[in-house]
Design a protein around this motif. Structure first.
Motif: not given
Length: 184
Positions: A33-37, A51-54, A76-78, A140-142
């Motif tokens: 869901x994060x990656x799709x955004x 790549x995130x999981x790697x 990491x996903x973001x 994400x709240x950044x």
């Protein structure tokens, strides 16, 4: 009974494939869901997720247990998705950005008839820069300073992009809901 995140992380640190699979199964949907955004297509989001999981599996020694593991993985996903997005922007054709106009709406605007899917569709149709800043800030709240650092833009540019994203989104949602605009 499902293993806790901490137990899965410890298993991953010891190189256990079952723990890696368990962690992927536990966090994959959320991180997708994060990656799709941030990615322009589902295929690129899937690449970003892999790549995130790697990165998660190869950088477990960097997780010090300060805060939830899920938050660390989400960050990491973001950043992975944003890096892919930047690469896509550099190699692909530049998308024309739409200029947002100030929108004035009447009091009591009825957005009730809009479904969540319609709102998400409108957010996803924003120009990539606007959409990215809106997601980073609102979802994400950044802070604007953090967004500037992540995207290589100034804090002021981040604020401007967010403002334009909000105005453009409001304009599109008004149009979608068939609500007339009132201009001064």
């Amino acid at each position: 009974m499902a293993e806790s995140i901490d137990a899965l992380v410890e298993g991953c640190r010891r190189g256990k494939p079952a723990a890696q699979r368990g962690l992927y199964e536990r966090l994959g949907y959320q991180l997708m869901g994060v990656c799709l955004r941030y990615c322009p297509s589902r295929a690129e989001a899937e690449d970003a997720l892999q790549l995130t999981f790697v990165k998660i599996f190869t950088r477990l020694d960097q997780f010090q247990g300060q805060g939830p593991f899920e938050a660390w993985a989400r960050r990491i996903a973001v950043t992975t998705s944003l890096n892919l997005w930047k690469q896509h922007q550099q190699r692909g054709p530049q998308l024309a950005t739409e200029e947002a106009h100030d929108v004035h709406h009447p009091d009591g605007t009825p957005f009730d008839q809009l479904s969540a899917d319609e709102v998400v569709r409108q957010i996803n149709s924003l120009p990539p820069g606007y959409r990215t800043v809106l997601n980073l800030y609102a979802i994400e709240g950044y802070s604007h300073a953090e967004i500037g650092e992540l995207l290589g833009i100034s804090e002021g540019t981040s604020k401007s992009q967010l403002s334009r994203a909000r105005h453009l989104l409001e304009q599109r949602l008004h149009r979608q809901a068939h609500i007339p605009h009132y201009h001064d």
